[in-house]
Design a protein around this motif. Structure first.
Motif, PDB file in Angstrom:
ATOM      1  N   HIS A   1       3.805  51.519  43.906  1.00 23.01           N
ATOM      2  CA  HIS A   1       2.831  50.440  44.084  1.00 23.01           C
ATOM      3  C   HIS A   1       2.675  49.564  42.852  1.00 23.01           C
ATOM      4  CE1 HIS A   1       1.867  52.428  47.819  1.00 23.01           C
ATOM      5  NE2 HIS A   1       1.662  53.549  47.153  1.00 23.01           N
ATOM      6  N   LYS A   2       3.689  49.492  42.026  1.00 23.15           N
ATOM      7  CA  LYS A   2       3.671  48.617  40.859  1.00 23.15           C
ATOM      8  C   LYS A   2       4.342  47.305  41.239  1.00 23.15           C
ATOM      9  CE  LYS A   2       3.997  52.543  37.794  1.00 23.15           C
ATOM     10  NZ  LYS A   2       4.907  53.378  37.045  1.00 23.15           N
TER      11      LYS A   2
ATOM     12  N   ASP B   1      13.884  48.264  38.410  1.00 22.17           N
ATOM     13  CA  ASP B   1      13.491  49.280  37.423  1.00 22.17           C
ATOM     14  C   ASP B   1      13.774  48.793  35.996  1.00 22.17           C
ATOM     15  OD1 ASP B   1      12.637  51.015  39.403  1.00 22.17           O
ATOM     16  OD2 ASP B   1      14.484  52.208  39.391  1.00 22.17           O
ATOM     17  N   MET B   2      14.925  48.175  35.785  1.00 23.07           N
ATOM     18  CA  MET B   2      15.271  47.656  34.455  1.00 23.07           C
ATOM     19  C   MET B   2      14.281  46.579  34.019  1.00 23.07           C
ATOM     20  SD  MET B   2      19.430  47.406  34.855  1.00 23.07           S
ATOM     21  CE  MET B   2      19.733  46.643  33.252  1.00 23.07           C
ATOM     22  N   LEU B   3      13.917  45.703  34.937  1.00 16.57           N
ATOM     23  CA  LEU B   3      12.949  44.651  34.617  1.00 16.57           C
ATOM     24  C   LEU B   3      11.584  45.256  34.298  1.00 16.57           C
ATOM     25  CD1 LEU B   3      14.021  42.045  37.296  1.00 16.57           C
ATOM     26  CD2 LEU B   3      14.022  41.672  34.824  1.00 16.57           C
ATOM     27  N   TRP B   4      11.158  46.231  35.115  1.00 13.26           N
ATOM     28  CA  TRP B   4       9.866  46.873  34.892  1.00 13.26           C
ATOM     29  C   TRP B   4       9.831  47.537  33.508  1.00 13.26           C
ATOM     30  CZ3 TRP B   4       5.154  46.682  36.658  1.00 13.26           C
ATOM     31  CH2 TRP B   4       4.252  47.671  36.272  1.00 13.26           C
ATOM     32  N   GLU B   5      10.885  48.265  33.189  1.00 13.30           N
ATOM     33  CA  GLU B   5      10.945  48.930  31.881  1.00 13.30           C
ATOM     34  C   GLU B   5      10.911  47.907  30.739  1.00 13.30           C
ATOM     35  OE1 GLU B   5      14.348  51.535  31.865  1.00 13.30           O
ATOM     36  OE2 GLU B   5      13.658  52.528  33.691  1.00 13.30           O
ATOM     37  N   ALA B   6      11.629  46.813  30.889  1.00 18.78           N
ATOM     38  CA  ALA B   6      11.641  45.784  29.855  1.00 18.78           C
ATOM     39  C   ALA B   6      10.252  45.165  29.678  1.00 18.78           C
ATOM     40  CB  ALA B   6      12.663  44.706  30.202  1.00 18.78           C
ATOM     41  N   LEU B   7       9.537  45.000  30.779  1.00 18.46           N
ATOM     42  CA  LEU B   7       8.195  44.434  30.694  1.00 18.46           C
ATOM     43  C   LEU B   7       7.189  45.372  30.042  1.00 18.46           C
ATOM     44  CD1 LEU B   7       8.092  42.823  34.239  1.00 18.46           C
ATOM     45  CD2 LEU B   7       7.977  41.599  32.049  1.00 18.46           C
ATOM     46  N   GLN B   8       7.487  46.662  30.039  1.00 17.91           N
ATOM     47  CA  GLN B   8       6.572  47.638  29.444  1.00 17.91           C
ATOM     48  C   GLN B   8       6.752  47.764  27.938  1.00 17.91           C
ATOM     49  OE1 GLN B   8       4.223  48.529  31.638  1.00 17.91           O
ATOM     50  NE2 GLN B   8       5.521  47.217  32.886  1.00 17.91           N
TER      51      GLN B   8
END
Length: 134
Positions: free
Chosen positions: A13-14, A126-133
């Protein structure tokens, strides 16, 4: 011909907001093509995703051109995290993908994707989410 915003749903749900900026061409920093009108929008993003089709004559050269346009427009854009998605990979077999992998730009995380087949779309998110974190 306009930047578009959309919500990208990831796992658990992210979600995050993604801006689709129309293609940048060589000379954009000088006003060629759609010019600086769209380069301004790039400054607002925290991660830059470069999308280059697998049928490009030279993916590394195309990436260098895009990066060069951003650099000439605003050198501070080089401080942003960058990812590369090679698109239209449903057309390629594993052997061609491995051959392409050897010609990718160095120092940038990359992924082969296909919107038609769904290849690696979850991995890209997933790669984009990790980069945004970071």
């Amino acid at each position: 011909l306009e930047p578009n915003l959309g919500i990208v749903e990831v796992r658990d749900h992210k979600s995050f907001v993604m801006a689709d900026i129309p293609g940048i061409i060589e000379g954009a920093h000088e006003g060629r093509g759609l010019g600086t009108r769209f380069l301004r929008h790039i400054e607002r993003n925290s991660v830059l995703l470069f999308m280059i089709p697998a049928d490009s004559d030279d993916i590394r050269r195309d990436y260098d051109i895009l990066l060069g346009e951003l650099t000439q427009y605003n050198p501070e854009l080089l401080d942003k995290e960058r990812l590369l998605a090679v698109t239209k990979c449903d057309m390629l077999d594993d052997g061609l993908l491995e051959e392409l992998r050897a010609h990718l730009p160095e120092g940038i995380p990359s992924v082969f994707i296909s919107s038609v087949s769904g290849l690696n779309i979850a991995r890209l998110k997933d790669m984009l989410w990790e980069a945004l974190q970071r």
